[in-house]
Design a protein around this motif. Structure first.
Motif, PDB file in Angstrom:
ATOM      1  N   LEU A 139      20.801 -50.941  16.575  1.00  0.00           N
ATOM      2  CA  LEU A 139      21.939 -51.849  16.644  1.00  0.00           C
ATOM      3  C   LEU A 139      21.872 -52.787  15.438  1.00  0.00           C
ATOM      4  CD1 LEU A 139      23.472 -53.546  19.706  1.00  0.00           C
ATOM      5  CD2 LEU A 139      22.698 -55.049  17.866  1.00  0.00           C
TER       6      LEU A 139
ATOM      7  N   ILE B   1      16.309 -53.565  15.908  1.00  0.00           N
ATOM      8  CA  ILE B   1      17.584 -54.264  15.761  1.00  0.00           C
ATOM      9  C   ILE B   1      17.650 -54.880  14.370  1.00  0.00           C
ATOM     10  CG2 ILE B   1      19.027 -56.158  16.600  1.00  0.00           C
ATOM     11  CD1 ILE B   1      17.831 -55.708  19.363  1.00  0.00           C
TER      12      ILE B   1
ATOM     13  N   VAL C  39      23.348 -56.601  14.050  1.00  0.00           N
ATOM     14  CA  VAL C  39      24.034 -57.873  14.305  1.00  0.00           C
ATOM     15  C   VAL C  39      24.397 -58.492  12.956  1.00  0.00           C
ATOM     16  CG1 VAL C  39      23.868 -60.188  15.296  1.00  0.00           C
ATOM     17  CG2 VAL C  39      22.741 -58.258  16.429  1.00  0.00           C
TER      18      VAL C  39
ATOM     19  N   VAL D  94      24.408 -57.968  22.882  1.00  0.00           N
ATOM     20  CA  VAL D  94      23.386 -57.034  22.395  1.00  0.00           C
ATOM     21  C   VAL D  94      22.780 -56.274  23.574  1.00  0.00           C
ATOM     22  CG1 VAL D  94      21.101 -56.854  21.356  1.00  0.00           C
ATOM     23  CG2 VAL D  94      22.849 -58.293  20.283  1.00  0.00           C
TER      24      VAL D  94
ATOM     25  N   LEU E 110      16.034 -61.923  21.192  1.00  0.00           N
ATOM     26  CA  LEU E 110      16.013 -60.462  21.309  1.00  0.00           C
ATOM     27  C   LEU E 110      14.594 -59.940  21.451  1.00  0.00           C
ATOM     28  CD1 LEU E 110      18.759 -59.514  18.697  1.00  0.00           C
ATOM     29  CD2 LEU E 110      18.986 -59.849  21.162  1.00  0.00           C
TER      30      LEU E 110
END
Length: 342
Positions: A261, A184, A263, A335, A209
């Protein structure tokens, strides 16, 4: 050359990375309409790495008014350079007096720009009004208005940024990806161009996370944002790495393309992720001029979070707030939903 089937079109967007990414659907629509067209883009040098990875473009022309093309000599050197290309059409997606005069003096006969400025009238350049952004639409759709004027009405839905396999392999080596562990990305900076979380919030999210998903955290940013990245990485016990200031834009694009992903707030890397088909979770301001309705990433794999309480008192006048109404739990849940969806 038959300009009906093979037009020579220059697209002008001397702007930031995210704005340039949101201009790429215009190139896709032009290529779909005229497969044999010669398509070029005039942009700032620091966005070249984005444009060179767009499969629709035949050429990229830099404009560097602070250095190489500074002053009258640099300006007229650019005019001569564009004149030599014999473009028949120019679409100016971000209007500036410099570039409207440049394409006019270059003798490009069909010129279309945005806004209602005196220099449009003086150069006899056709301009489209965005009617104060009412009704509000996505920035890419506003850009496509110019393509529609010349009958490029349908997007081709091709890739907007195309990475070579060796670029992807290099990015995978940098990320040291392992089976079953999500990687991530967190991009905590945005050049102060939009409201943003504090670095403490990003650090809390990173810890969350890792606890929930055993994720490897990769923090990106410019060299000037290195302290933000280190502040996040230094607070983590699990696998984490700062790449801030260590990547060229081209390598950053490849790294983003290999993330599971990303953020961030509303910023250029968010738009790169969208164009690459990488899922995103982003924190946004609800003010229409900054909202996801206009600035969400392309690609349809985005989750965009707004403060539940709506606009704050500083939205219209500044300074930017820290989006404190968007909690770590809200982003963490988004997420998780994105990772499950993938």
């Amino acid at each position: 050359m038959d300009h009906e089937t093979s037009p020579r079109i220059l697209v002008v967007r001397p702007d930031r990375i995210g704005d340039v990414v949101l201009s790429l659907p215009v190139l896709d629509a032009l290529r779909h309409r005229w497969p044999k067209a010669y398509l070029a883009m005039l942009a700032r040098p620091y966005t070249r790495d984005v444009l060179e990875r767009n499969p629709c473009l035949d050429a990229v022309f830099d404009d560097d008014p602070e250095s190489l093309h500074r002053g009258p000599a640099g300006f007229f050197r650019q005019v001569r350079r564009l004149r030599a290309q014999a473009f028949d059409t120019a679409l100016v997606l971000m209007p500036t007096m410099r570039h409207v005069w440049m394409i006019s003096l270059a003798g490009i006969p069909r010129r279309i720009s945005v806004g209602r400025k005196v220099y449009h009238a003086l150069t006899r350049t056709r301009s489209l009004s965005r009617h104060r952004y009412i009704p509000l639409r996505h920035e890419s759709d506003f850009c496509l208005d110019l393509a529609r004027v010349i009958d490029a009405r349908e997007p081709g839905n091709g890739p907007l940024i195309d990475l070579k396999e060796e670029e992807r392999q290099g990015a995978r080596a940098v990320l040291a990806k392992t089976q079953g562990q999500p990687v991530i990305g967190i991009h905590p900076g945005n050049g102060r161009n939009a409201p943003n979380w504090t670095v403490e919030r990003y650090a809390q999210l990173a810890r969350t996370l890792q606890d929930r998903h055993s994720a490897k955290i990769v923090v990106t940013g410019s060299a000037e944002e290195g302290h933000l990245a280190e502040a996040i990485v230094s607070r983590l016990d699990g696998p984490a790495r700062s790449l801030a200031g260590r990547l060229t834009l081209g390598k950053l694009i490849a790294v983003i393309g290999e993330l599971d992903l990303l953020v961030s707030s509303s910023t250029g890397p968010m738009h790169l992720a969208g164009a690459l088909g990488v899922p995103t979770v982003s924190v946004f301001c609800p003010l229409p001029a900054r909202s996801p309705e206009r600035w969400r990433p392309l690609g349809g794999r985005d989750r965009n979070l707004l403060p539940p309480e709506g606009q704050c008192p500083t939205c219209d006048r500044g300074p930017f707030c820290d989006l404190s109404g968007i909690t770590v739990d809200m982003v963490g849940e988004a997420v998780g939903e994105q990772l499950v969806r993938e």
